[in-house]
Design a protein around this motif. Structure first.
Motif, PDB file in Angstrom:
ATOM      1  N   ALA A 189       0.843  -1.215   0.000  1.00 50.07           N
ATOM      2  CA  ALA A 189       0.000   0.000   0.000  1.00 50.07           C
ATOM      3  C   ALA A 189       0.868   1.252   0.000  1.00 50.07           C
ATOM      4  O   ALA A 189       0.554   2.243  -0.655  1.00 50.07           O
ATOM      5  CB  ALA A 189      -0.923  -0.008   1.217  1.00 50.07           C
ATOM      6  N   ARG A 190       1.969   1.201   0.728  1.00 46.16           N
ATOM      7  CA  ARG A 190       2.871   2.355   0.779  1.00 46.16           C
ATOM      8  C   ARG A 190       3.538   2.579  -0.576  1.00 46.16           C
ATOM      9  O   ARG A 190       3.665   3.727  -1.040  1.00 46.16           O
ATOM     10  CB  ARG A 190       3.933   2.143   1.863  1.00 46.16           C
ATOM     11  N   LEU A 191       3.975   1.490  -1.219  1.00 44.41           N
ATOM     12  CA  LEU A 191       4.651   1.625  -2.501  1.00 44.41           C
ATOM     13  C   LEU A 191       3.702   2.128  -3.589  1.00 44.41           C
ATOM     14  O   LEU A 191       4.115   2.889  -4.477  1.00 44.41           O
ATOM     15  CB  LEU A 191       5.270   0.282  -2.910  1.00 44.41           C
ATOM     16  N   GLN A 192       2.443   1.712  -3.545  1.00 46.20           N
ATOM     17  CA  GLN A 192       1.476   2.181  -4.530  1.00 46.20           C
ATOM     18  C   GLN A 192       1.276   3.691  -4.438  1.00 46.20           C
ATOM     19  O   GLN A 192       0.998   4.352  -5.447  1.00 46.20           O
ATOM     20  CB  GLN A 192       0.131   1.464  -4.322  1.00 46.20           C
ATOM     21  N   MET A 193       1.445   4.246  -3.249  1.00 45.14           N
ATOM     22  CA  MET A 193       1.310   5.686  -3.067  1.00 45.14           C
ATOM     23  C   MET A 193       2.368   6.446  -3.872  1.00 45.14           C
ATOM     24  O   MET A 193       2.167   7.603  -4.253  1.00 45.14           O
ATOM     25  CB  MET A 193       1.420   6.016  -1.577  1.00 45.14           C
ATOM     26  N   LEU A 194       3.490   5.799  -4.163  1.00 45.83           N
ATOM     27  CA  LEU A 194       4.575   6.459  -4.893  1.00 45.83           C
ATOM     28  C   LEU A 194       4.231   6.712  -6.361  1.00 45.83           C
ATOM     29  O   LEU A 194       4.971   7.424  -7.050  1.00 45.83           O
ATOM     30  CB  LEU A 194       5.853   5.611  -4.813  1.00 45.83           C
ATOM     31  N   THR A 195       3.151   6.123  -6.852  1.00 47.46           N
ATOM     32  CA  THR A 195       2.752   6.383  -8.241  1.00 47.46           C
ATOM     33  C   THR A 195       2.243   7.810  -8.422  1.00 47.46           C
ATOM     34  O   THR A 195       2.131   8.283  -9.553  1.00 47.46           O
ATOM     35  CB  THR A 195       1.661   5.388  -8.683  1.00 47.46           C
ATOM     36  N   ASN A 196       1.928   8.488  -7.315  1.00 47.70           N
ATOM     37  CA  ASN A 196       1.552   9.902  -7.364  1.00 47.70           C
ATOM     38  C   ASN A 196       2.837  10.725  -7.387  1.00 47.70           C
ATOM     39  O   ASN A 196       3.591  10.732  -6.400  1.00 47.70           O
ATOM     40  CB  ASN A 196       0.709  10.264  -6.136  1.00 47.70           C
ATOM     41  N   PRO A 197       3.145  11.427  -8.485  1.00 48.46           N
ATOM     42  CA  PRO A 197       4.425  12.144  -8.592  1.00 48.46           C
ATOM     43  C   PRO A 197       4.654  13.160  -7.480  1.00 48.46           C
ATOM     44  O   PRO A 197       5.772  13.308  -6.979  1.00 48.46           O
ATOM     45  CB  PRO A 197       4.319  12.844  -9.961  1.00 48.46           C
ATOM     46  N   ARG A 198       3.607  13.864  -7.065  1.00 50.50           N
ATOM     47  CA  ARG A 198       3.775  14.883  -6.024  1.00 50.50           C
ATOM     48  C   ARG A 198       4.134  14.237  -4.688  1.00 50.50           C
ATOM     49  O   ARG A 198       4.996  14.739  -3.957  1.00 50.50           O
ATOM     50  CB  ARG A 198       2.501  15.721  -5.900  1.00 50.50           C
ATOM     51  N   VAL A 199       3.478  13.126  -4.378  1.00 50.12           N
ATOM     52  CA  VAL A 199       3.804  12.394  -3.158  1.00 50.12           C
ATOM     53  C   VAL A 199       5.235  11.868  -3.239  1.00 50.12           C
ATOM     54  O   VAL A 199       5.995  11.945  -2.263  1.00 50.12           O
ATOM     55  CB  VAL A 199       2.815  11.231  -2.938  1.00 50.12           C
TER      56      VAL A 199
END
Length: 391
Positions: A189-199
């Motif tokens: 779940a944490r790694l999927q958040m990295l698909t957001n460039p701003r995050v």
């Protein structure tokens, strides 16, 4: 009482996570390894905290809070007890991995539990008690732990940590009421958040900040010795911890007053790099002044996380817990990377320990550049929006 028990456990976690930096020279002598290699016991702990703990968290979904907390602390105690009796370097590394998994599993669940034990209007104070436990473990536990090691060996310091954590387990099992909280986010779940460039950019700033601050912290004792800062090293660790607690508790007021966490973080990073850069200069300063850069370094390093959490919660209001957990993983991963790089530099004799602040400052400059880009982009976006609404 429940908050006190959780805070006591967090005291043990804070002491364990930060005291090892002061024990690196002792561990190196005890196990007959280079200081760069001894420092990797910190890498083992922080890397497991950042990566292995979220993996374990996924398997604990559906379990009772009391069971999760008890299992996590049992792992933490087991890791520390193995560390106490480890006579081999690789056994010590493995034991620190076990302790790191336990700590990384316990901390987020403890924070969530604290928030559920009190009315909503007291949630902030409850979280403050939990964070205060870890902060106290750093400010008081680390210098005391170093003094214990000076008198009776580093093993006794880790045994004290294990005893405190064991007492917390007994209290949690007997006194903690049944509460329901969401399990910590999984690594996926944490790694999927990295698909957001701003995050991704925000978290990368956290990563490089940790490489600079926490990575260098691991080598504080060798750095102090290399720079001929000959006062009792525990005094410098005390200064770093005091600065950290003051910074952590003060930064929230600054953010609320300014309303611009991105700019606050940029100022923090500039002050952090300045303090680290001044470490070699302070070695020749009067004894009282030699503490100033370390005090500022601790304050800026600890206060850097809160602005990032504000930004991430604004970017991902519906997935805030995952974003904040990702930021925490990046913080500990940065610590591990900084420790590995610093250890490699010392072990290969590419540079002396006294040169490590220069390498840390480079990582800090990367964070400054990235954060400046974020701030400038945000200001341009706001200016464009304002212009569009006034036409």
């Amino acid at each position: 009482m429940s908050l006190f028990l959780l805070s006591t456990a967090m005291f043990a976690l804070g002491m364990d996570a930060y005291v090892l930096a002061g024990l690196v020279p002792d561990i190196a002598r005890s196990l007959d390894v280079a200081e760069g290699s001894a420092a990797q016991v910190v890498t083992a702990f922080t890397l497991s905290y950042a990566i292995a703990a979220p993996v374990l968290a996924a398997s604990l979904a559906g379990k009772s809070v009391k069971r999760i907390l008890s299992l996590a602390m049992a792992l933490f105690v087991t890791g520390n007890l193995i560390s106490v009796f480890a006579s081999d370097y690789w056994i010590l590394i493995a034991s620190r991995c076990v302790a790191g998994v336990g700590a990384g599993t316990f901390a987020p669940v403890a924070a969530a539990t604290a928030g559920s034990l009190v009315p909503k209007e007291k949630k902030g104070r409850a979280l403050g008690v939990i964070l205060g436990g870890m902060g106290t473990g750093t400010v008081i536990g680390v210098p005391v732990g170093i003094q214990i090691a000076n008198v009776a060996g580093w093993q006794l310091t880790l045994l004290v940590v294990a005893i405190i954590a064991t007492a917390a387990i007994v209290g949690i099992l007997s006194r903690l009421p049944a509460v329901d909280v969401a399990p910590p986010p999984s690594l996926n779940a944490r790694l999927q958040m990295l698909t957001n460039p701003r995050v991704a950019v925000v978290v990368t700033v956290t990563l490089f900040t940790a490489i600079a601050s926490l990575g260098l912290y691991t080598f504080m004792a060798p750095v102090l010795a290399a720079l001929s800062m000959n006062l009792d090293s525990s005094l410098y660790f005390w200064a770093w911890g005091i600065g950290g607690v003051v910074g952590a508790f003060s930064v929230g007021h600054v953010i609320d007053h300014s309303g611009r966490p991105g700019i606050v973080l940029l100022c923090i990073l500039i002050a952090l790099v300045a303090a680290i850069t001044l470490l070699p200069v302070s070695a020749s300063a009067p004894a009282a002044l030699s503490f100033v850069p370390i005090l500022i370094w601790g304050a800026m390093g600890w206060s850097s996380l809160a602005p990032q959490q504000h930004v991430l919660l604004d970017l991902q209001p519906e997935h805030g817990s995952i974003a904040v957990a990702l930021n925490s993983s990046a913080n500990y991963l940065g610590s591990a990377i900084g420790t590995m790089v610093g250890g490699a530099i010392i072990t290969t004799q590419a540079a002396s320990a006294g040169s490590l602040p220069e390498f840390a400052a480079i990582a800090g400059l990367v964070a400054i550049v990235l954060q400046a880009i974020i701030v400038i982009t945000q200001l341009n976006t706001q200016r464009s929006s304002t212009d569009a609404t006034t036409r």
